[in-house]
Design an enzyme around this catalytic site. Structure first.
Site, mmCIF file in Angstrom:
data_model
loop_
_atom_site.group_PDB
_atom_site.id
_atom_site.type_symbol
_atom_site.label_atom_id
_atom_site.label_comp_id
_atom_site.label_asym_id
_atom_site.label_seq_id
_atom_site.Cartn_x
_atom_site.Cartn_y
_atom_site.Cartn_z
ATOM 1 N N LYS A 189 0.921 -1.059 0.120
ATOM 2 C CA LYS A 189 0.008 -0.013 0.001
ATOM 3 C C LYS A 189 0.851 1.307 0.082
ATOM 4 O O LYS A 189 0.689 2.236 -0.839
ATOM 5 C CB LYS A 189 -0.718 -0.165 1.245
ATOM 6 C CG LYS A 189 -1.515 1.260 1.629
ATOM 7 C CD LYS A 189 -2.209 1.322 3.036
ATOM 8 C CE LYS A 189 -2.346 2.573 3.438
ATOM 9 N NZ LYS A 189 -1.217 3.503 4.189
ATOM 10 N N ASN A 190 2.009 1.182 1.190
ATOM 11 C CA ASN A 190 2.687 2.717 1.129
ATOM 12 C C ASN A 190 3.669 2.897 0.060
ATOM 13 O O ASN A 190 4.032 3.953 -0.254
ATOM 14 C CB ASN A 190 3.301 2.613 2.304
ATOM 15 C CG ASN A 190 2.012 2.671 3.667
ATOM 16 O OD1 ASN A 190 1.077 3.224 3.240
ATOM 17 N ND2 ASN A 190 2.577 2.385 4.793
ATOM 18 N N CYS A 235 -5.684 7.978 8.404
ATOM 19 C CA CYS A 235 -5.987 7.670 9.925
ATOM 20 C C CYS A 235 -5.690 8.685 10.740
ATOM 21 O O CYS A 235 -4.633 9.464 10.712
ATOM 22 C CB CYS A 235 -4.945 6.297 9.998
ATOM 23 S SG CYS A 235 -5.690 5.088 9.296
ATOM 24 N N ARG A 293 0.089 14.730 12.486
ATOM 25 C CA ARG A 293 0.435 14.441 11.189
ATOM 26 C C ARG A 293 0.577 15.756 10.422
ATOM 27 O O ARG A 293 0.204 16.066 9.460
ATOM 28 C CB ARG A 293 -0.478 13.586 10.214
ATOM 29 C CG ARG A 293 -0.902 12.331 11.103
ATOM 30 C CD ARG A 293 -1.554 11.214 10.269
ATOM 31 N NE ARG A 293 -0.541 10.697 9.304
ATOM 32 C CZ ARG A 293 -1.106 9.598 8.711
ATOM 33 N NH1 ARG A 293 -2.217 9.221 8.655
ATOM 34 N NH2 ARG A 293 -0.201 8.749 7.940
ATOM 35 N N ASP A 336 3.347 0.418 12.226
ATOM 36 C CA ASP A 336 2.485 -0.006 11.359
ATOM 37 C C ASP A 336 1.931 -1.511 11.840
ATOM 38 O O ASP A 336 1.149 -2.075 11.667
ATOM 39 C CB ASP A 336 2.451 0.150 9.951
ATOM 40 C CG ASP A 336 2.608 1.321 9.335
ATOM 41 O OD1 ASP A 336 2.177 2.365 10.110
ATOM 42 O OD2 ASP A 336 3.083 1.608 8.121
ATOM 43 N N ARG A 361 -9.083 0.084 3.471
ATOM 44 C CA ARG A 361 -8.195 1.136 2.835
ATOM 45 C C ARG A 361 -7.042 0.597 2.608
ATOM 46 O O ARG A 361 -6.225 1.004 1.704
ATOM 47 C CB ARG A 361 -7.810 2.303 3.963
ATOM 48 C CG ARG A 361 -9.187 3.208 3.849
ATOM 49 C CD ARG A 361 -8.794 4.559 4.589
ATOM 50 N NE ARG A 361 -7.117 4.859 4.136
ATOM 51 C CZ ARG A 361 -6.368 4.994 5.290
ATOM 52 N NH1 ARG A 361 -6.886 5.369 6.468
ATOM 53 N NH2 ARG A 361 -5.222 5.490 5.027
HETATM 54 N N1 EPU Z 1 6.352 14.384 10.750
HETATM 55 C C1 EPU Z 1 6.455 15.973 10.819
HETATM 56 N N2 EPU Z 1 6.322 16.608 9.922
HETATM 57 C C2 EPU Z 1 6.171 16.400 8.483
HETATM 58 C C3 EPU Z 1 6.162 14.963 8.361
HETATM 59 C C4 EPU Z 1 6.282 14.082 9.228
HETATM 60 O O1 EPU Z 1 6.387 16.311 12.014
HETATM 61 O O2 EPU Z 1 6.205 17.105 7.668
HETATM 62 C C5 EPU Z 1 6.222 13.545 11.828
HETATM 63 C C6 EPU Z 1 5.053 12.924 11.685
HETATM 64 O O3 EPU Z 1 4.037 13.614 12.857
HETATM 65 C C7 EPU Z 1 5.353 11.621 12.736
HETATM 66 C C8 EPU Z 1 6.625 11.245 12.078
HETATM 67 O O4 EPU Z 1 7.265 12.593 11.495
HETATM 68 O O5 EPU Z 1 5.413 11.756 13.996
HETATM 69 C C9 EPU Z 1 6.540 10.162 10.935
HETATM 70 O O6 EPU Z 1 6.015 10.675 9.721
HETATM 71 P P1 EPU Z 1 6.346 10.314 8.128
HETATM 72 O O7 EPU Z 1 6.137 11.253 7.330
HETATM 73 O O8 EPU Z 1 7.505 9.546 8.199
HETATM 74 O O9 EPU Z 1 4.997 9.400 7.999
HETATM 75 P P2 EPU Z 1 3.957 9.200 6.754
HETATM 76 O O10 EPU Z 1 4.657 9.513 5.526
HETATM 77 O O11 EPU Z 1 2.882 10.397 7.180
HETATM 78 C C10 EPU Z 1 3.803 6.920 6.189
HETATM 79 C C11 EPU Z 1 2.974 5.936 5.981
HETATM 80 C C12 EPU Z 1 2.592 5.354 7.306
HETATM 81 C C13 EPU Z 1 3.669 4.960 8.439
HETATM 82 C C14 EPU Z 1 4.837 5.988 8.589
HETATM 83 C C15 EPU Z 1 5.954 5.668 9.063
HETATM 84 C C16 EPU Z 1 2.119 6.042 3.990
HETATM 85 C C17 EPU Z 1 1.011 6.723 3.164
HETATM 86 N N3 EPU Z 1 2.119 6.204 5.346
HETATM 87 O O12 EPU Z 1 3.408 7.893 6.862
HETATM 88 O O13 EPU Z 1 1.706 4.442 7.331
HETATM 89 O O14 EPU Z 1 3.262 4.706 9.575
HETATM 90 O O15 EPU Z 1 5.090 6.404 7.139
HETATM 91 O O16 EPU Z 1 6.619 4.674 8.622
HETATM 92 O O17 EPU Z 1 2.969 5.999 3.416
HETATM 93 C C18 EPU Z 1 -0.265 2.866 7.705
HETATM 94 O O18 EPU Z 1 0.081 2.347 6.706
HETATM 95 O O19 EPU Z 1 -1.037 2.570 8.512
HETATM 96 C C19 EPU Z 1 0.468 4.135 8.192
HETATM 97 C C20 EPU Z 1 -0.016 5.083 8.982
#
Ligand code: EPU
Length: 417
Positions: free
Chosen positions: A22-23, A116, A121, A304, A396
């Site tokens: 998915k990701n 989610c 976020r 995750d 999802r």
């Molecule tokens: N963060 C910030 N500022 C930003 C971006 C992130 O402070 O601009 C913080 C977030 O609040 C969080 C941490 O950095 O505390 C990690 O965020 P990251 O950007 O790595 O996560 P993401 O890209 O939003 C993806 C996956 C998530 C998974 C995380 C960590 C997708 C669509 N989502 O999220 O997947 O938990 O990386 O591996 O790729 C899931 O699949 O259930 C899921 C939530």
């Protein structure tokens, strides 16, 4: 609204075939915007996030053809660069159109993404990176307007190894002028899959999967081709299921290297697990040892998989400690698990589980994707009937979950209410 009904406490045996990640897919689909012409993606998972992204591509006037897991995206007629609030909010990954449209068209209007409810976020790291590349970023209420006359390569240091920011900044820099280096980049397996896709389009990228990714901007990209890597989180969820109720449950079409943080924990817990080249076979054991887990960025224990793992900890003989370090609100599943008979105490982002507990079926609510998956595992382990509400969260990210589970002997139905 969809509801899942599970008759639990059945031994599951046979094979579960894992789909595309998915990701990875949710970034690969928007990445297609960067190419001129037609791109091809294989092993695309059948999940509702895929459909939400295809809807956005159609709003942008791309031609999209989907045949099972084979997706073709033709950007020849791309003309729109505005994504409305409803479509932006349908999922988190809509924000990948920020980097992709900024990179390709130098203009995008998009709203705060959905996804989610597992923490604040923010997307400040993405925005800082876009600005460093020369974009002007304005907000109007919930709307972001990003534009640039020209994007110029530069050095960008991420204050956190954000998966989303790393990917979005790759998208914004592949067509920028000159060299960009993303320092302290995320190293998740999905990042390499996405870089490979961009490279297949003619992008020049080095170091994906390491702390520093170097991108040499090119003038144009042609159509690309990629196979989505297996979903390590879907695989991890079913591997844990095997430890709960499996008898030689075989989780197939996986890359075991991507699952090492989980499999080494399962070995510590004295699980009956056999790791083969592209599959893992796992069975339930009676004397599972407790363990302590701290989630970390890749290659650490994935956040995750934390929620599915919470169910296994309820079956271990003794006290297990769990610490979440990525998302501040990832304990939504705990009240439901406790209602089913678990003994989990939460303090902030940590929890303590005293096991083993006999789980019993009851009516519960999926609060988010992985929390919902943990309730499916709990329902399959519990005696009696479990009814899970708000199953849309689960659909999802888990393709054909009911079919895959029925194939290995589960009694499970999804119904519309
Ligand atoms: N963060 C910030 N500022 C930003 C971006 C992130 O402070 O601009 C913080 C977030 O609040 C969080 C941490 O950095 O505390 C990690 O965020 P990251 O950007 O790595 O996560 P993401 O890209 O939003 C993806 C996956 C998530 C998974 C995380 C960590 C997708 C669509 N989502 O999220 O997947 O938990 O990386 O591996 O790729 C899931 O699949 O259930 C899921 C939530």
């Amino acid at each position: 609204m969809k509801q899942m009904i599970i008759e639990g406490n059945k031994t599951l045996t046979g094979e579960i075939l894992i789909g595309g990640a998915k990701n990875s897919a949710v970034a690969l689909i928007p990445a297609s915007i960067l190419a001129d012409g037609k791109s091809i993606l294989d092993n695309v998972p059948n999940i509702s996030d895929r459909d939400a992204l295809i809807d956005i591509l159609e709003i942008l006037n791309c031609d999209v053809t989907l045949d099972k897991d084979h997706l073709e995206i033709d950007t020849t007629n791309l003309k729109n660069t505005v994504i409305d609030e409803e479509h932006s909010r349908k999922l988190r990954a809509s924000y990948y159109f920020m980097g992709a449209l900024l990179g390709k068209e130098k203009y995008v209007e998009i709203y705060i993404p959905g996804g989610c409810n597992i923490g604040a976020r923010p997307i400040d790291i993405h925005i800082e990176g876009f600005k460093a590349l020369g974009a002007e970023v304005k907000t109007e209420g919930n709307k972001y307007i990003l534009k640039a006359d020209k994007l110029r390569g530069t050095d960008i240091y991420l204050r956190f190894q954000s998966v989303g920011a790393t990917i979005n900044l790759m998208f914004a820099s592949v067509l920028a002028e000159g060299k960009t280096v993303i320092h302290n980049a995320a190293k998740e397996a999905e990042i390499e899959n996405i870089a490979d896709y961009l490279i297949s389009m003619g992008a020049k990228i080095e170091g994906a999967g390491t702390d520093d990714i170097t991108i040499y901007g090119v003038e144009k990209l042609h159509g690309g081709k990629i196979t989505v890597i297996p979903d390590r989180i879907e695989a991890g969820t079913y591997i844990i299921l095997g430890a709960l109720v499996g008898k030689n449950l075989c989780i197939k079409n996986i890359i075991p290297k991507h699952l090492e943080a989980l499999t080494s924990k399962l070995k510590d817990m004295a699980s009956d697990i056999t790791i083969n080249k592209d599959n893992i076979v796992i069975s339930k054991v009676d004397n599972l040892k407790p363990t302590n887990i701290k989630t970390l960025v890749y290659p650490g224990f994935p956040t995750d998989i934390g929620q599915p793992m919470a169910v296994l900890l309820t079956q271990a003989n003794g006290t297990s400690l769990f610490e979440e370090t990525i998302w501040e609100n990832r304990m939504g599943h705990v009240p439901s698990l406790n209602k089913m008979g678990a003994n989990i105490t939460v303090k902030g982002m940590s929890s303590m589980t005293i096991g083993p507990s006999k789980l019993h079926g009851c009516e519960v609510v999926a609060t988010d994707l992985r929390g919902g998956a943990s309730l499916v595992l709990a329902g399959l382990t519990a005696t009696g009937t479990t009814i899970i509400n708000d199953v849309e969260h689960i659909l999802r990210g888990y393709e054909d979950i009911d079919i895959k589970l029925k194939n290995v002997g589960a009694k499970i139905e999804i119904r519309e209410i």
